[in-house]
Write a protein that holds these residues in place. Structure first.
Motif, PDB file in Angstrom:
ATOM      1  N   ARG A 143       0.838  -1.201   0.000  1.00 49.29           N
ATOM      2  CA  ARG A 143       0.000   0.000   0.000  1.00 49.29           C
ATOM      3  C   ARG A 143       0.870   1.248   0.000  1.00 49.29           C
ATOM      4  O   ARG A 143       2.051   1.189   0.334  1.00 49.29           O
ATOM      5  CB  ARG A 143      -0.918  -0.018   1.217  1.00 49.29           C
ATOM      6  CG  ARG A 143      -1.936  -1.161   1.146  1.00 49.29           C
ATOM      7  CD  ARG A 143      -2.787  -1.225   2.350  1.00 49.29           C
ATOM      8  NE  ARG A 143      -3.469   0.057   2.529  1.00 49.29           N
ATOM      9  CZ  ARG A 143      -4.248   0.343   3.542  1.00 49.29           C
ATOM     10  NH1 ARG A 143      -4.456  -0.552   4.472  1.00 49.29           N
ATOM     11  NH2 ARG A 143      -4.822   1.507   3.645  1.00 49.29           N
ATOM     12  N   PRO A 144       0.295   2.402  -0.318  1.00 46.58           N
ATOM     13  CA  PRO A 144       1.086   3.641  -0.374  1.00 46.58           C
ATOM     14  C   PRO A 144       1.855   3.976   0.906  1.00 46.58           C
ATOM     15  O   PRO A 144       2.949   4.497   0.834  1.00 46.58           O
ATOM     16  CB  PRO A 144       0.036   4.715  -0.675  1.00 46.58           C
ATOM     17  CG  PRO A 144      -1.022   3.989  -1.435  1.00 46.58           C
ATOM     18  CD  PRO A 144      -1.056   2.605  -0.836  1.00 46.58           C
ATOM     19  N   GLY A 145       1.349   3.663   2.077  1.00 45.20           N
ATOM     20  CA  GLY A 145       2.072   3.965   3.313  1.00 45.20           C
ATOM     21  C   GLY A 145       3.251   3.046   3.569  1.00 45.20           C
ATOM     22  O   GLY A 145       4.111   3.328   4.395  1.00 45.20           O
ATOM     23  N   SER A 146       3.297   1.907   2.890  1.00 47.99           N
ATOM     24  CA  SER A 146       4.371   0.911   3.020  1.00 47.99           C
ATOM     25  C   SER A 146       4.621   0.501   4.461  1.00 47.99           C
ATOM     26  O   SER A 146       5.761   0.344   4.894  1.00 47.99           O
ATOM     27  CB  SER A 146       5.669   1.419   2.400  1.00 47.99           C
ATOM     28  OG  SER A 146       5.519   1.675   1.040  1.00 47.99           O
ATOM     29  N   ALA A 147       3.548   0.335   5.230  1.00 49.34           N
ATOM     30  CA  ALA A 147       3.721  -0.024   6.638  1.00 49.34           C
ATOM     31  C   ALA A 147       2.508  -0.796   7.141  1.00 49.34           C
ATOM     32  O   ALA A 147       1.373  -0.465   6.823  1.00 49.34           O
ATOM     33  CB  ALA A 147       3.915   1.228   7.479  1.00 49.34           C
ATOM     34  N   LEU A 166       7.388   3.628  11.557  1.00 43.35           N
ATOM     35  CA  LEU A 166       8.309   2.990  10.622  1.00 43.35           C
ATOM     36  C   LEU A 166       7.605   2.773   9.297  1.00 43.35           C
ATOM     37  O   LEU A 166       6.382   2.715   9.228  1.00 43.35           O
ATOM     38  CB  LEU A 166       8.751   1.620  11.164  1.00 43.35           C
ATOM     39  CG  LEU A 166       9.326   1.562  12.569  1.00 43.35           C
ATOM     40  CD1 LEU A 166       9.599   0.121  12.949  1.00 43.35           C
ATOM     41  CD2 LEU A 166      10.590   2.385  12.658  1.00 43.35           C
ATOM     42  N   ARG A 167       8.392   2.636   8.261  1.00 42.28           N
ATOM     43  CA  ARG A 167       7.854   2.195   6.984  1.00 42.28           C
ATOM     44  C   ARG A 167       8.941   1.458   6.230  1.00 42.28           C
ATOM     45  O   ARG A 167      10.127   1.629   6.507  1.00 42.28           O
ATOM     46  CB  ARG A 167       7.268   3.329   6.158  1.00 42.28           C
ATOM     47  CG  ARG A 167       8.249   4.296   5.596  1.00 42.28           C
ATOM     48  CD  ARG A 167       7.530   5.421   4.848  1.00 42.28           C
ATOM     49  NE  ARG A 167       8.485   6.199   4.119  1.00 42.28           N
ATOM     50  CZ  ARG A 167       8.678   6.120   2.809  1.00 42.28           C
ATOM     51  NH1 ARG A 167       7.948   5.305   2.094  1.00 42.28           N
ATOM     52  NH2 ARG A 167       9.581   6.847   2.211  1.00 42.28           N
ATOM     53  N   VAL A 168       8.529   0.633   5.296  1.00 43.51           N
ATOM     54  CA  VAL A 168       9.458  -0.176   4.525  1.00 43.51           C
ATOM     55  C   VAL A 168       9.860   0.605   3.281  1.00 43.51           C
ATOM     56  O   VAL A 168       9.006   1.108   2.553  1.00 43.51           O
ATOM     57  CB  VAL A 168       8.793  -1.511   4.118  1.00 43.51           C
ATOM     58  CG1 VAL A 168       9.736  -2.350   3.290  1.00 43.51           C
ATOM     59  CG2 VAL A 168       8.342  -2.265   5.348  1.00 43.51           C
ATOM     60  N   ILE A 169      11.177   0.713   3.074  1.00 40.74           N
ATOM     61  CA  ILE A 169      11.668   1.408   1.879  1.00 40.74           C
ATOM     62  C   ILE A 169      12.733   0.562   1.203  1.00 40.74           C
ATOM     63  O   ILE A 169      13.324  -0.330   1.809  1.00 40.74           O
ATOM     64  CB  ILE A 169      12.258   2.802   2.217  1.00 40.74           C
ATOM     65  CG1 ILE A 169      13.451   2.674   3.155  1.00 40.74           C
ATOM     66  CG2 ILE A 169      11.196   3.719   2.783  1.00 40.74           C
ATOM     67  CD1 ILE A 169      14.236   3.964   3.320  1.00 40.74           C
ATOM     68  N   ALA A 170      12.972   0.873  -0.049  1.00 43.95           N
ATOM     69  CA  ALA A 170      14.052   0.217  -0.795  1.00 43.95           C
ATOM     70  C   ALA A 170      15.382   0.832  -0.386  1.00 43.95           C
ATOM     71  O   ALA A 170      15.432   1.880   0.266  1.00 43.95           O
ATOM     72  CB  ALA A 170      13.817   0.395  -2.294  1.00 43.95           C
ATOM     73  N   ARG A 171      16.456   0.221  -0.767  1.00 42.67           N
ATOM     74  CA  ARG A 171      17.783   0.719  -0.388  1.00 42.67           C
ATOM     75  C   ARG A 171      18.085   2.092  -0.981  1.00 42.67           C
ATOM     76  O   ARG A 171      18.944   2.803  -0.479  1.00 42.67           O
ATOM     77  CB  ARG A 171      18.852  -0.262  -0.811  1.00 42.67           C
ATOM     78  CG  ARG A 171      18.769  -1.539   0.006  1.00 42.67           C
ATOM     79  CD  ARG A 171      20.064  -2.271  -0.040  1.00 42.67           C
ATOM     80  NE  ARG A 171      19.927  -3.501   0.711  1.00 42.67           N
ATOM     81  CZ  ARG A 171      20.622  -3.739   1.797  1.00 42.67           C
ATOM     82  NH1 ARG A 171      21.477  -2.879   2.244  1.00 42.67           N
ATOM     83  NH2 ARG A 171      20.448  -4.879   2.436  1.00 42.67           N
ATOM     84  N   ASP A 172      17.366   2.470  -2.035  1.00 49.58           N
ATOM     85  CA  ASP A 172      17.585   3.797  -2.615  1.00 49.58           C
ATOM     86  C   ASP A 172      16.646   4.851  -2.033  1.00 49.58           C
ATOM     87  O   ASP A 172      16.626   5.986  -2.483  1.00 49.58           O
ATOM     88  CB  ASP A 172      17.442   3.745  -4.137  1.00 49.58           C
ATOM     89  CG  ASP A 172      16.031   3.395  -4.589  1.00 49.58           C
ATOM     90  OD1 ASP A 172      15.141   3.193  -3.738  1.00 49.58           O
ATOM     91  OD2 ASP A 172      15.819   3.320  -5.811  1.00 49.58           O
ATOM     92  N   GLY A 173      15.870   4.489  -1.012  1.00 55.24           N
ATOM     93  CA  GLY A 173      14.975   5.436  -0.367  1.00 55.24           C
ATOM     94  C   GLY A 173      13.571   5.450  -0.933  1.00 55.24           C
ATOM     95  O   GLY A 173      12.689   6.085  -0.381  1.00 55.24           O
ATOM     96  N   GLY A 174      13.330   4.743  -2.034  1.00 64.38           N
ATOM     97  CA  GLY A 174      12.013   4.712  -2.664  1.00 64.38           C
ATOM     98  C   GLY A 174      11.157   3.564  -2.138  1.00 64.38           C
ATOM     99  O   GLY A 174      11.505   2.887  -1.173  1.00 64.38           O
ATOM    100  N   ARG A 175      10.032   3.356  -2.796  1.00 64.68           N
ATOM    101  CA  ARG A 175       9.129   2.263  -2.416  1.00 64.68           C
ATOM    102  C   ARG A 175       9.672   0.940  -2.912  1.00 64.68           C
ATOM    103  O   ARG A 175      10.357   0.863  -3.919  1.00 64.68           O
ATOM    104  CB  ARG A 175       7.753   2.492  -3.033  1.00 64.68           C
ATOM    105  CG  ARG A 175       7.035   3.663  -2.393  1.00 64.68           C
ATOM    106  CD  ARG A 175       5.620   3.767  -2.839  1.00 64.68           C
ATOM    107  NE  ARG A 175       4.924   2.549  -2.437  1.00 64.68           N
ATOM    108  CZ  ARG A 175       3.745   2.216  -2.904  1.00 64.68           C
ATOM    109  NH1 ARG A 175       3.128   2.965  -3.760  1.00 64.68           N
ATOM    110  NH2 ARG A 175       3.166   1.117  -2.504  1.00 64.68           N
ATOM    111  N   LEU A 176       9.324  -0.118  -2.196  1.00 58.58           N
ATOM    112  CA  LEU A 176       9.703  -1.454  -2.628  1.00 58.58           C
ATOM    113  C   LEU A 176       8.834  -1.891  -3.798  1.00 58.58           C
ATOM    114  O   LEU A 176       7.652  -1.533  -3.874  1.00 58.58           O
ATOM    115  CB  LEU A 176       9.508  -2.467  -1.496  1.00 58.58           C
ATOM    116  CG  LEU A 176      10.495  -2.439  -0.352  1.00 58.58           C
ATOM    117  CD1 LEU A 176      10.121  -3.508   0.672  1.00 58.58           C
ATOM    118  CD2 LEU A 176      11.906  -2.659  -0.817  1.00 58.58           C
ATOM    119  N   THR A 177       9.404  -2.668  -4.694  1.00 56.62           N
ATOM    120  CA  THR A 177       8.621  -3.261  -5.774  1.00 56.62           C
ATOM    121  C   THR A 177       7.828  -4.430  -5.206  1.00 56.62           C
ATOM    122  O   THR A 177       8.133  -4.945  -4.123  1.00 56.62           O
ATOM    123  CB  THR A 177       9.539  -3.759  -6.897  1.00 56.62           C
ATOM    124  OG1 THR A 177      10.366  -4.810  -6.376  1.00 56.62           O
ATOM    125  CG2 THR A 177      10.397  -2.645  -7.468  1.00 56.62           C
TER     126      THR A 177
END
Length: 177
Positions: free
Chosen positions: A94-98, A107-118
């Motif tokens: 979901r958009p909140g990634s949490a 907290l929220r889940v992010i990719a290593r580059d700071g963006g959203r996870l695929t």
């Protein structure tokens, strides 16, 4: 051609991400304890959902004047499997990634580059949680089912290794991260 985003961990626990556009993002990494509390909150919510489903199934059986004692076991086995696999992935996509537990702990889940996870990364992350947490815990909790001692020892060692991975790596990430 644009360069890939780079990430650097600073002394204060923040990670600096420089995007291909040159934007410098500084994000605070979650502590191991915050992540553990978020997981406990999420597991308690899953168990609460299972309790409600069990009570609803019991009420439905009472209303229908039937008794099927296996219904509770099916709800807990199948329900826990479905909930633990789709709960985390569904919220992290979901958009909140949490999940609710992560939101409670900010907290929220992010990719290593700071963006959203695929979606692939979310699936891999949650499949790894099965190997890190749920599979060994299932073996450990099934002691009454006649599991041999050496299997329990291996499951305990397996669990210990995965529990210690976030403690001993620089960024405090679990194997699924």
């Amino acid at each position: 051609m644009t360069a890939a985003p780079s990430a650097q961990t600073e002394a204060d626990g923040r990670t600096s991400f420089v995007t291909p556009e040159g934007v410098d993002l500084r994000l605070q990494r979650a502590t191991v304890s915050d992540r553990a509390v978020a997981l406990v909150i999420d597991l308690l919510l899953i168990i609460a959902a299972l309790v409600v489903l069990t009570l609803l199934a019991g009420a439905a059986m009472m209303a229908a004047k039937t008794q099927v004692p296996e219904v509770g076991a099916v709800i807990w086995l199948l329900g826990f499997f479905v909930l633990r696999n789709f709960y985390f992935a569904g919220f992290e996509l979901r958009p909140g990634s949490a999940t609710p537990g992560k939101r409670r702990m900010n907290l929220r889940v992010i990719a290593r580059d700071g963006g959203r996870l695929t979606a692939d990364a979310v699936f891999g992350r949650n499949a790894m949680r099965e190997l890190e947490l749920f599979l060994p815990m299932t073996v450990l909790l099934s002691r009454a089912q006649g599991v041999e001692g050496w299997i329990l020892s291996l499951a305990a060692l397996w669990t210990l290794v995965f529990v210690l991975i976030p403690v001993f790596n620089r960024d405090h990430l679990r194997a699924g991260d």
